[in-house]
Design a protein around this motif. Structure first.
Motif, PDB file in Angstrom:
ATOM      1  N   LEU A   1      17.332 -14.029 -20.746  1.00  0.00           N
ATOM      2  CA  LEU A   1      16.993 -15.447 -20.757  1.00  0.00           C
ATOM      3  C   LEU A   1      16.184 -15.824 -19.524  1.00  0.00           C
ATOM      4  O   LEU A   1      15.279 -16.676 -19.592  1.00  0.00           O
ATOM      5  CB  LEU A   1      18.277 -16.278 -20.839  1.00  0.00           C
ATOM      6  CG  LEU A   1      18.118 -17.772 -21.122  1.00  0.00           C
ATOM      7  CD1 LEU A   1      17.365 -17.994 -22.422  1.00  0.00           C
ATOM      8  CD2 LEU A   1      19.488 -18.444 -21.186  1.00  0.00           C
ATOM      9  N   ALA A   2      16.485 -15.217 -18.386  1.00  0.00           N
ATOM     10  CA  ALA A   2      15.705 -15.490 -17.182  1.00  0.00           C
ATOM     11  C   ALA A   2      14.261 -15.042 -17.358  1.00  0.00           C
ATOM     12  O   ALA A   2      13.322 -15.748 -16.950  1.00  0.00           O
ATOM     13  CB  ALA A   2      16.342 -14.791 -15.981  1.00  0.00           C
ATOM     14  N   HIS A   3      14.047 -13.886 -17.973  1.00  0.00           N
ATOM     15  CA  HIS A   3      12.677 -13.429 -18.210  1.00  0.00           C
ATOM     16  C   HIS A   3      11.944 -14.361 -19.182  1.00  0.00           C
ATOM     17  O   HIS A   3      10.761 -14.673 -18.983  1.00  0.00           O
ATOM     18  CB  HIS A   3      12.687 -12.001 -18.761  1.00  0.00           C
ATOM     19  CG  HIS A   3      12.859 -10.955 -17.712  1.00  0.00           C
ATOM     20  ND1 HIS A   3      14.098 -10.566 -17.246  1.00  0.00           N
ATOM     21  CD2 HIS A   3      11.953 -10.220 -17.010  1.00  0.00           C
ATOM     22  CE1 HIS A   3      13.945  -9.629 -16.320  1.00  0.00           C
ATOM     23  NE2 HIS A   3      12.653  -9.395 -16.156  1.00  0.00           N
ATOM     24  N   ALA A   4      12.641 -14.807 -20.245  1.00  0.00           N
ATOM     25  CA  ALA A   4      12.003 -15.713 -21.200  1.00  0.00           C
ATOM     26  C   ALA A   4      11.672 -17.054 -20.553  1.00  0.00           C
ATOM     27  O   ALA A   4      10.594 -17.631 -20.787  1.00  0.00           O
ATOM     28  CB  ALA A   4      12.905 -15.911 -22.416  1.00  0.00           C
ATOM     29  N   GLY A   5      12.576 -17.576 -19.719  1.00  0.00           N
ATOM     30  CA  GLY A   5      12.294 -18.822 -19.021  1.00  0.00           C
ATOM     31  C   GLY A   5      11.154 -18.697 -18.027  1.00  0.00           C
ATOM     32  O   GLY A   5      10.343 -19.619 -17.875  1.00  0.00           O
ATOM     33  N   TRP A   6      11.070 -17.556 -17.364  1.00  0.00           N
ATOM     34  CA  TRP A   6       9.975 -17.350 -16.412  1.00  0.00           C
ATOM     35  C   TRP A   6       8.632 -17.275 -17.125  1.00  0.00           C
ATOM     36  O   TRP A   6       7.629 -17.782 -16.619  1.00  0.00           O
ATOM     37  CB  TRP A   6      10.242 -16.082 -15.609  1.00  0.00           C
ATOM     38  CG  TRP A   6       9.273 -15.855 -14.497  1.00  0.00           C
ATOM     39  CD1 TRP A   6       8.163 -15.070 -14.525  1.00  0.00           C
ATOM     40  CD2 TRP A   6       9.321 -16.439 -13.193  1.00  0.00           C
ATOM     41  NE1 TRP A   6       7.510 -15.112 -13.313  1.00  0.00           N
ATOM     42  CE2 TRP A   6       8.201 -15.948 -12.474  1.00  0.00           C
ATOM     43  CE3 TRP A   6      10.195 -17.322 -12.567  1.00  0.00           C
ATOM     44  CZ2 TRP A   6       7.951 -16.322 -11.155  1.00  0.00           C
ATOM     45  CZ3 TRP A   6       9.941 -17.697 -11.256  1.00  0.00           C
ATOM     46  CH2 TRP A   6       8.830 -17.203 -10.561  1.00  0.00           C
ATOM     47  N   GLU A   7       8.604 -16.654 -18.291  1.00  0.00           N
ATOM     48  CA  GLU A   7       7.358 -16.583 -19.050  1.00  0.00           C
ATOM     49  C   GLU A   7       6.904 -17.980 -19.485  1.00  0.00           C
ATOM     50  O   GLU A   7       5.704 -18.292 -19.454  1.00  0.00           O
ATOM     51  CB  GLU A   7       7.531 -15.673 -20.265  1.00  0.00           C
ATOM     52  CG  GLU A   7       7.637 -14.204 -19.931  1.00  0.00           C
ATOM     53  CD  GLU A   7       6.391 -13.689 -19.221  1.00  0.00           C
ATOM     54  OE1 GLU A   7       5.270 -14.112 -19.593  1.00  0.00           O
ATOM     55  OE2 GLU A   7       6.537 -12.873 -18.287  1.00  0.00           O
ATOM     56  N   PHE A   8       7.842 -18.831 -19.906  1.00  0.00           N
ATOM     57  CA  PHE A   8       7.449 -20.191 -20.294  1.00  0.00           C
ATOM     58  C   PHE A   8       7.006 -20.982 -19.077  1.00  0.00           C
ATOM     59  O   PHE A   8       6.094 -21.829 -19.161  1.00  0.00           O
ATOM     60  CB  PHE A   8       8.603 -20.896 -20.994  1.00  0.00           C
ATOM     61  CG  PHE A   8       8.207 -22.154 -21.698  1.00  0.00           C
ATOM     62  CD1 PHE A   8       7.482 -22.116 -22.878  1.00  0.00           C
ATOM     63  CD2 PHE A   8       8.541 -23.394 -21.174  1.00  0.00           C
ATOM     64  CE1 PHE A   8       7.102 -23.281 -23.528  1.00  0.00           C
ATOM     65  CE2 PHE A   8       8.166 -24.566 -21.813  1.00  0.00           C
ATOM     66  CZ  PHE A   8       7.448 -24.507 -22.988  1.00  0.00           C
ATOM     67  N   PHE A   9       7.613 -20.749 -17.928  1.00  0.00           N
ATOM     68  CA  PHE A   9       7.177 -21.406 -16.692  1.00  0.00           C
ATOM     69  C   PHE A   9       5.747 -20.991 -16.346  1.00  0.00           C
ATOM     70  O   PHE A   9       4.909 -21.830 -15.965  1.00  0.00           O
ATOM     71  CB  PHE A   9       8.150 -21.035 -15.565  1.00  0.00           C
ATOM     72  CG  PHE A   9       7.604 -21.260 -14.187  1.00  0.00           C
ATOM     73  CD1 PHE A   9       7.321 -22.543 -13.729  1.00  0.00           C
ATOM     74  CD2 PHE A   9       7.374 -20.198 -13.325  1.00  0.00           C
ATOM     75  CE1 PHE A   9       6.816 -22.752 -12.445  1.00  0.00           C
ATOM     76  CE2 PHE A   9       6.872 -20.399 -12.051  1.00  0.00           C
ATOM     77  CZ  PHE A   9       6.591 -21.675 -11.616  1.00  0.00           C
ATOM     78  N   ARG A  10       5.430 -19.720 -16.483  1.00  0.00           N
ATOM     79  CA  ARG A  10       4.064 -19.257 -16.233  1.00  0.00           C
ATOM     80  C   ARG A  10       3.086 -19.865 -17.240  1.00  0.00           C
ATOM     81  O   ARG A  10       1.935 -20.177 -16.896  1.00  0.00           O
ATOM     82  CB  ARG A  10       4.017 -17.742 -16.303  1.00  0.00           C
ATOM     83  CG  ARG A  10       4.787 -17.033 -15.206  1.00  0.00           C
ATOM     84  CD  ARG A  10       4.670 -15.532 -15.339  1.00  0.00           C
ATOM     85  NE  ARG A  10       3.281 -15.103 -15.299  1.00  0.00           N
ATOM     86  CZ  ARG A  10       2.886 -13.863 -15.562  1.00  0.00           C
ATOM     87  NH1 ARG A  10       3.761 -12.937 -15.897  1.00  0.00           N
ATOM     88  NH2 ARG A  10       1.597 -13.549 -15.503  1.00  0.00           N
ATOM     89  N   HIS A  11       3.567 -20.061 -18.480  1.00  0.00           N
ATOM     90  CA  HIS A  11       2.717 -20.702 -19.488  1.00  0.00           C
ATOM     91  C   HIS A  11       2.369 -22.133 -19.072  1.00  0.00           C
ATOM     92  O   HIS A  11       1.211 -22.568 -19.195  1.00  0.00           O
ATOM     93  CB  HIS A  11       3.443 -20.681 -20.830  1.00  0.00           C
ATOM     94  CG  HIS A  11       2.834 -21.551 -21.876  1.00  0.00           C
ATOM     95  ND1 HIS A  11       1.595 -21.301 -22.443  1.00  0.00           N
ATOM     96  CD2 HIS A  11       3.289 -22.696 -22.470  1.00  0.00           C
ATOM     97  CE1 HIS A  11       1.321 -22.229 -23.338  1.00  0.00           C
ATOM     98  NE2 HIS A  11       2.332 -23.090 -23.367  1.00  0.00           N
ATOM     99  N   ILE A  12       3.333 -22.874 -18.554  1.00  0.00           N
ATOM    100  CA  ILE A  12       3.079 -24.253 -18.119  1.00  0.00           C
ATOM    101  C   ILE A  12       2.166 -24.266 -16.897  1.00  0.00           C
ATOM    102  O   ILE A  12       1.241 -25.095 -16.794  1.00  0.00           O
ATOM    103  CB  ILE A  12       4.413 -24.969 -17.835  1.00  0.00           C
ATOM    104  CG1 ILE A  12       5.231 -25.120 -19.120  1.00  0.00           C
ATOM    105  CG2 ILE A  12       4.174 -26.333 -17.208  1.00  0.00           C
ATOM    106  CD1 ILE A  12       6.584 -25.752 -18.918  1.00  0.00           C
TER     107      ILE A  12
END
Length: 663
Positions: free
Chosen positions: A391-402
């Motif tokens: 979940l941390a990796h998925a959240g970090w990827e969405f943060f990079r997307h933003i």
């Protein structure tokens, strides 16, 4: 995780170690016996569960499932908690939300377990001048106050600071949060606000009030818009980074800027996902603080709120169960403060009973279940550690997307963030519509005869930005249409559809086929005289006597009556005429009159009544079942009664039937 002592004794030393391949082979065998043919390689995937954000929950986790070292409580990366002692000192904070300036309700909460107040001021709450009335009688040096004022953050913060000074509260004793969240307000309303106000409040708190924070990173707008757990983490991370840039640009250091933030997340009834989300949030923000050069400032307080999306309006009492699971997950996940929304939150203003249940939920989990006595009780679980990492990796990827879109403000104003959240909610809505994600009391086991729970209307929340969704909204729309039809016509929506179909049936055509069913037994005169149900057919007359064909299961059910063993059959106890009495002969053969019973059949037919034990209602050849069985037992009852009379000293039976049944 339990660690066995290293004393040289192992209970499994004599047995060979089981391998993962052996387990998959056994799983494939079990699935094949259940009719699902899978190979050993795909057996584990057949039992896996797909989650949002591309995550998958497997049926088995072992020590070979690698996950990063979570560290120790109170040290980076703060996965196991932001403080070394966790919540063991007194449990997590119980924070109650108020949208009205109801002073007695506020005092009742504080006197019965609430430790801090969450006050909604301005739009969606009470006016700023009423803040003094809402806090009348509250010891502000003991109870923390958290504001949620939206565009009125500046005036509300000034009024609260004035109350602190007017009541003589020392500056170092002030605790709470002024609640400035310009990006969260923009997500709610679509209106951009000047971040300079929040930066000014942060500078004043850092200089004058060391225990008071100025900003809240609220992830609830993205959760209530239908976002997933990873999207909630990524959006909150992008918001926090934007605030760090603003505060450091106003002259604060990175450590001072981090000390002015508090994060707010939603806690759902998916307990393991909520636990992993709170643990992953601390890890992600620790990484941000480390990159910014302040690794020791990466553990801001976390405020968990039970999810408004999961609250149902129909059968609202089920919400108590949902909020209990969510509160447990928030406490186990390491939240510093937990707000339990009342079970009638979706209906309007909560009453005193709903507020009492809400605050007692945390009290029971802390004081009776002792959940806070263990620091990070989920730590060490292979499943939780792996889910936290994914979940941390998925959240970090969405943060990079933003961040790739230009930051949180740019993602909101371009509409791209709203579209991403809408896509996630559309996929989830399909699962809700197909009942793959059940809603107890709404899509599963609804109480159609429930009495509506009515509450006073709550202040209208801010709107105009991201939508607010609920899991039950599609079903609620259908139920509302049905209720309106019932109020207008006096019949349910289903009856109206049936009547419409019947009116369009051609008179010359034969009626539609109906499934044959068992006839209803005749009712007594008292029931026949009563008014029948408007939806049930009249049962005042007995149906025609059916004739059972040979080799066909008898589907008639006869009501049973309790009678004394030797009492004669009461008239009217059986809906069908009993067979004539038979004369017993020495050869145990039965003679039957010419008039057949409705359940009679050729001697070669084995009869079986479906309404009871077949062994009790299956007779020999020529015996229809129940009546013959009772008559075969009659000599045994007579012999038993004779023996009782002899034991009671009344062999002639002069004391009557009452003596036979004396205990």
């Amino acid at each position: 995780m339990t660690v066995l002592p290293n004393d040289g004794l192992s209970p499994a030393a004599e047995f060979p170690a089981a391998t993962h391949d052996q387990w998959r082979r056994l799983v494939a065998g079990v699935l094949s016996r259940s009719g699902k043919e899978v190979s050993e390689e795909t057996a584990e995937a057949a039992l896996s569960t797909a989650l949002e954000d591309g995550l998958t929950t497997r049926p088995l986790y072992t020590a070979h499932d690698d996950a990063p070292d979570p560290g120790f409580p109170g040290s980076a990366p703060f996965v196991r908690g932001g403080r070394p002692e966790g919540n063991t000192a007194g449990g997590w904070g119980v924070r109650q939300r108020h949208t009205t300036a109801d002073g007695p309700a506020v005092l009742a909460d504080l006197e019965n377990g609430v430790t801090s107040l969450w006050l909604v001021v301005g739009e969606g709450g009470f006016p700023v001048p009423a803040l003094d009335r809402a806090l009348d009688g509250v010891y502000l040096d003991l109870a923390s106050v958290v504001l949620d004022a939206g565009r009125d953050t500046g005036p509300a913060a000034a009024e609260l600071l004035r109350l602190y000074e007017a009541r003589g509260v020392a500056a170092d004793a002030v605790r709470g949060n002024l609640g400035a969240d310009p990006l969260g307000h923009e997500a709610r309303t679509g209106e951009a606000t000047d971040p300079a106000t929040a930066a000014g409040l942060a500078k004043r708190c850092a200089e004058e009030y060391p225990g008071l924070r100025a900003l809240t990173v609220d992830a609830l707008p993205y959760h209530e818009a239908g976002g997933s757990a990873a999207q909630e983490l990524g959006a909150s991370l992008a918001t926090g980074v934007a605030y760090l840039r603003e505060l450091t640009g106003a002259g604060l250091s990175v450590e001072q800027a981090c000390a002015q933030l508090e994060f707010r997340y939603a806690a759902t009834a998916d307990q393991f996902l909520t636990i992993a989300k709170l643990r992953a949030a601390r890890r992600l923000w620790a990484r941000v603080a480390e990159v910014c050069g302040a690794p020791g400032a990466g553990a801001p307080p976390q405020h968990a709120v039970t999810s408004p999306v999961m609250m149902s309006r129909r059968d609202p009492y089920v919400n108590m169960l949902r909020t209990t699971v969510a509160t447990l997950a928030a406490g186990v996940g390491g939240a510093d403060a937990v707000t339990v929304l009342p079970f009638d939150h979706a209906l309007g203003l909560p009453d005193a009973f709903a507020r009492r249940i809400a605050r007692n939920t945390s009290t029971i989990l802390v004081e009776e279940s002792h959940l806070a006595r263990v620091i990070d009780p989920a730590g060490g679980s292979w499943y939780v550690e792996r889910l936290t990492d994914e979940l941390a990796h998925a959240g970090w990827e969405f943060f990079r997307h933003i961040e790739g879109l230009g930051g949180q403000a740019a993602a909101l104003r371009s509409g791209r963030l709203g579209r991403d959240l809408a896509e996630t909610w559309a996929a989830r809505s399909a699962k809700l519509a197909q009942r793959r994600e059940p809603i107890t009391g709404v899509s599963e086991f609804p109480n159609l005869a429930e009495r509506a729970v009515v509450r006073e209307p709550a202040p209208e929340p801010p709107s105009g930005g991201l939508p607010r969704v609920r899991r039950d909204e599609a079903y609620e729309e259908l139920r509302a249409r049905s209720d309106a039809h019932l109020a207008a016509t006096g019949s349910a929506l289903g009856d109206g559809l049936d009547a419409a179909r019947a009116s369009t049936w051609p008179p010359s055509a034969p009626p539609p086929p109906t499934r044959p069913g068992p006839p209803s037994p005749p009712t007594s005169s008292r029931r026949a005289a009563s008014s029948p149900s408007p939806r049930a057919p009249s049962r005042t007359a007995a149906p025609p006597r059916p004739a059972c064909a040979p080799a066909t299961r008898c589907t008639r059910s006869r009501p049973r009556t309790r009678r004394r063993p030797s009492a004669p059959r009461a008239p009217g106890t059986c809906p069908w005429p009993a067979a004539p009495r038979r004369t017993r002969t020495p050869t145990r053969t039965s003679s039957r009159a010419a008039t057949p019973s409705p359940c009679s059949a050729p001697p070669s037919t084995a009869w079986e009544c479906p309404d009871g034990n077949p062994r009790l209602f299956r007779g020999p050849a020529g015996d229809p079942g129940r009546h013959g069985r009772r008559r075969r037992l009659a000599p045994r009852r007579e012999e038993r009664d004779r023996r009782r009379r002899v034991l009671l000293g009344d062999p002639g039976g002069h004391r009557g039937q009452a003596a036979l049944h004396r205990p």
